[in-house]
Motif scaffolding. Structure first.
Motif, short mmCIF file in Angstrom:
data_model
loop_
_atom_site.label_atom_id
_atom_site.label_comp_id
_atom_site.label_asym_id
_atom_site.label_seq_id
_atom_site.Cartn_x
_atom_site.Cartn_y
_atom_site.Cartn_z
N ILE A 1 0.86 -1.18 0.00
CA ILE A 1 0.00 0.00 0.00
C ILE A 1 0.90 1.24 0.00
N VAL A 2 0.72 2.08 -1.01
CA VAL A 2 1.49 3.33 -1.12
C VAL A 2 0.48 4.46 -1.25
N ASN A 3 0.52 5.37 -0.29
CA ASN A 3 -0.43 6.49 -0.27
C ASN A 3 -1.88 6.00 -0.40
N SER A 4 -2.20 5.00 0.37
CA SER A 4 -3.53 4.35 0.43
C SER A 4 -3.97 3.73 -0.90
N LEU A 5 -3.02 3.51 -1.84
CA LEU A 5 -3.32 2.83 -3.09
C LEU A 5 -2.67 1.45 -3.08
N ARG A 6 -3.38 0.47 -3.60
CA ARG A 6 -2.82 -0.89 -3.71
C ARG A 6 -1.91 -0.96 -4.93
N LYS A 7 -0.67 -1.37 -4.69
CA LYS A 7 0.32 -1.51 -5.76
C LYS A 7 0.92 -2.91 -5.66
N ARG A 8 1.59 -3.34 -6.72
CA ARG A 8 2.29 -4.63 -6.71
C ARG A 8 3.72 -4.39 -7.17
N TYR A 9 4.66 -4.85 -6.37
CA TYR A 9 6.05 -4.78 -6.84
C TYR A 9 6.37 -6.03 -7.64
N ASP A 10 7.37 -5.94 -8.51
CA ASP A 10 7.75 -7.07 -9.35
C ASP A 10 8.62 -8.05 -8.59
N ILE A 11 9.76 -7.58 -8.09
CA ILE A 11 10.70 -8.47 -7.39
C ILE A 11 11.28 -7.71 -6.20
N VAL A 12 11.36 -8.39 -5.07
CA VAL A 12 12.06 -7.87 -3.90
C VAL A 12 13.04 -8.94 -3.45
N VAL A 13 14.26 -8.51 -3.11
CA VAL A 13 15.26 -9.41 -2.54
C VAL A 13 15.53 -8.93 -1.12
N TYR A 14 15.40 -9.86 -0.17
CA TYR A 14 15.59 -9.54 1.24
C TYR A 14 17.03 -9.80 1.67
N ASN A 15 17.44 -9.13 2.72
CA ASN A 15 18.66 -9.48 3.44
C ASN A 15 18.27 -10.60 4.41
N SER A 16 19.26 -11.31 4.93
CA SER A 16 18.95 -12.42 5.84
C SER A 16 18.30 -11.93 7.14
N ASP A 17 18.44 -10.64 7.48
CA ASP A 17 17.80 -10.11 8.70
C ASP A 17 16.36 -9.65 8.45
N GLY A 18 15.86 -9.84 7.23
CA GLY A 18 14.48 -9.47 6.92
C GLY A 18 14.32 -8.08 6.32
N SER A 19 15.37 -7.27 6.37
CA SER A 19 15.29 -5.96 5.71
C SER A 19 15.37 -6.17 4.20
N ILE A 20 15.02 -5.15 3.44
CA ILE A 20 14.97 -5.29 1.98
C ILE A 20 16.26 -4.78 1.35
N HIS A 21 16.88 -5.65 0.58
CA HIS A 21 18.15 -5.36 -0.07
C HIS A 21 17.93 -4.66 -1.42
N LEU A 22 16.95 -5.18 -2.20
CA LEU A 22 16.79 -4.75 -3.58
C LEU A 22 15.33 -4.80 -3.99
N ILE A 23 14.88 -3.79 -4.72
CA ILE A 23 13.58 -3.82 -5.39
C ILE A 23 13.87 -3.75 -6.89
N VAL A 24 13.15 -4.58 -7.66
CA VAL A 24 13.28 -4.56 -9.11
C VAL A 24 11.93 -4.21 -9.72
N GLU A 25 11.94 -3.26 -10.62
CA GLU A 25 10.75 -2.92 -11.40
C GLU A 25 10.99 -3.37 -12.83
N CYS A 26 10.14 -4.27 -13.31
CA CYS A 26 10.26 -4.81 -14.67
C CYS A 26 9.19 -4.20 -15.56
N LYS A 27 9.57 -3.88 -16.75
CA LYS A 27 8.66 -3.38 -17.77
C LYS A 27 8.82 -4.24 -19.01
#
Length: 148
Positions: free
Chosen positions: A65-91
């Motif tokens: 949810i971004v600014n109360s809108l439903r969105k979908r990310y393409d790819i997320v890669v996590y770090n082993s501690d659960g934080s997010i390492h990388l977001i990928v937007e594919c077109k």
């Protein structure tokens, strides 16, 4: 499907009701093969085989949810501690990468707080590292390989 600017990978396909599907190793299911999906599947293989990210740290097509809108990310890669390492937007390859695409991934990242961003249409790939202190991103030649 169009040849992309990634190494050659092998994929599993199936044809059902005149629709071709491709197997997604992360979601563990066949998904309908659209141009953006073709790019996403190549990008997943790139992250797994070239950048050595464990499949267990990769997530595909989840809602946020971004600014109360439903969105979908393409790819997320996590770090082993659960934080997010990388977001990928594919077109899709026919979509040019412009400021609007960077604005889109930046909006997602305002919520997700990834260290790295990747934007690709399968032909052109852009990599950025976040500078949260100065609220901007810096372009990189490539994203770093996975480090345990």
């Amino acid at each position: 499907m169009q040849e992309l600017n990634f190494p050659k990978y092998s994929f599993r396909f199936k044809n059902s009701e005149n629709k071709v599907s491709i197997f997604d190793d992360i979601r563990k299911k066949f998904v309908i093969l659209q141009p953006e999906e073709w790019v996403r599947q190549h990008c997943l293989q790139f992250l797994i085989l070239e950048k050595l990210f464990p499949k267990s740290l990769i997530n595909v097509e989840k809602e946020l949810i971004v600014n109360s809108l439903r969105k979908r990310y393409d790819i997320v890669v996590y770090n082993s501690d659960g934080s997010i390492h990388l977001i990928v937007e594919c077109k899709a390859p026919s979509i040019s990468i412009n400021q609007g695409v960077f604005d889109q991934i930046a909006r997602y990242n305002s919520k997700l707080k990834a260290t790295y961003l990747m934007v690709t249409n399968g032909i052109n790939h852009y990599y950025c590292q976040m500078d949260f202190e100065n609220k901007r991103y810096q372009f990189l030649k490539e994203i770093p390989d996975y480090i345990k």
